[in-house]
Design an enzyme around this catalytic site. Structure first.
Site, PDB file in Angstrom:
ATOM      1  CG  ASP A  18      -1.974  -1.126   1.192  1.00 30.35           C
ATOM      2  OD1 ASP A  18      -1.908  -1.959   0.277  1.00 30.35           O
ATOM      3  OD2 ASP A  18      -2.818  -1.179   2.105  1.00 30.35           O
TER       4      ASP A  18
ATOM      5  CE  LYS B 151      -3.931  -4.444   1.328  1.00 33.25           C
ATOM      6  NZ  LYS B 151      -4.621  -3.333   1.990  1.00 33.25           N
TER       7      LYS B 151
ATOM      8  CB  CYS C  18      -2.041  -2.860   5.257  1.00 36.60           C
ATOM      9  SG  CYS C  18      -3.764  -2.330   5.104  1.00 36.60           S
TER      10      CYS C  18
HETATM   11  C1  VGL Z   1      -4.651   0.737   5.746  1.00 31.16           C
HETATM   12  C2  VGL Z   1      -6.190   1.687   7.119  1.00 31.16           C
HETATM   13  C3  VGL Z   1      -7.181   1.518   6.182  1.00 31.16           C
HETATM   14  C4  VGL Z   1      -3.230   0.333   5.532  1.00 31.16           C
HETATM   15  C5  VGL Z   1      -5.625   0.531   4.790  1.00 31.16           C
HETATM   16  O1  VGL Z   1      -2.781   0.228   4.365  1.00 31.16           O
HETATM   17  O2  VGL Z   1      -2.518   0.128   6.541  1.00 31.16           O
HETATM   18  N1  VGL Z   1      -4.944   1.302   6.900  1.00 31.16           N
HETATM   19  N2  VGL Z   1      -6.891   0.939   5.016  1.00 31.16           N
END
Ligand code: VGL
Ligand code: ZN
Length: 211
Positions: free
Chosen positions: A12, A110, A155
């Site tokens: 991410d 995802k 994540c």
């Molecule tokens: C994430 C919060 C919401 C992350 C993703 O990538 O850690 N955190 N969605």
């Protein structure tokens, strides 16, 4: 040097998690040059993207009267309510423009189901829906994973914990991650990971001091 049976999972590294983004992780973009130093040590690189439909149930805006960073209970358990972020196809959901990983062969998206969040790259938060990453890694003979990216305490940690549970030797490359740190979530994540046998390493341990 990691063996050819090791994969680097880059979690991410998206605009919304970097400075100026909708859910900016402090110092998020600083992981990019560290990841670039790690990448040449790996013959397998997987990238993930948080990839939500509009109105996703992890957004505070989908829960009238609730604010970002409140928590609520969904059928699969406790859920932090986030600012709207990483909407499918948006600029915020795009990978950070400086991230350059030409040898990466797989991108996993995802969090695509309206009512289910997915922090882990392996399995959604309902603990039932696999992303397919386990099958991909297994079919390629991969037995060890190195996890980096954003955010350490969500994540990255969930991905590392699932990797351990699925039997992979698992390292988190600490200086190639940055955290949200909500109500002690970072310390708790490191504690859970240590208990489960996830190793905490630094990029210099892996890539050497080559740049
Ligand atoms: C994430 C919060 C919401 C992350 C993703 O990538 O850690 N955190 N969605
Ligand atoms: Zn998300």
């Amino acid at each position: 040097m990691p063996s050819s049976q090791a994969a680097l999972i880059v979690v991410d590294v998206q605009n919304d998690f970097c400075d100026g983004g909708a859910l900016a992780v402090p110092g998020g973009a600083q992981v990019v040059p560290v990841i670039h130093r790690l990448a040449p040590a790996f013959s397998h690189i997987v990238i993930t993207q948080d990839w939500h439909p509009a109105g996703h149930l992890s957004f505070a805006s989908a829960h009238p009267g609730r604010q970002p960073f409140d928590t609520t209970t969904l059928p699969y358990g406790e859920q932090v309510l986030w600012p709207e972020h990483c909407m499918q196809g948006s600029h915020g959901a795009a990978l950070h423009p400086d991230l350059h990983l030409p040898t990466a062969q797989l991108v996993i998206r995802k969090g695509c189901q309206h009512a289910v969040d997915s922090y882990s790259a392996f399995q959604e938060a309902d603990r039932q829906t696999p992303t397919g990453l386990d099958g991909y890694l297994r079919q390629r003979g991969i037995s060890a994973v190195f996890v980096c990216g954003l955010a350490t305490d969500f994540c990255v940690a969930w991905t590392a914990l699932d990797a351990r549970r699925l039997g992979y030797a698992t390292c988190v490359v600490e200086d190639a991650t940055r955290a949200i740190d909500l109500n002690g979530s970072l310390a708790m994540a490191w504690e859970n990971m240590a208990t489960q046998g996830v190793q905490r390493v630094q990029s210099g341990d892996i890539a050497g001091h080559n740049g």
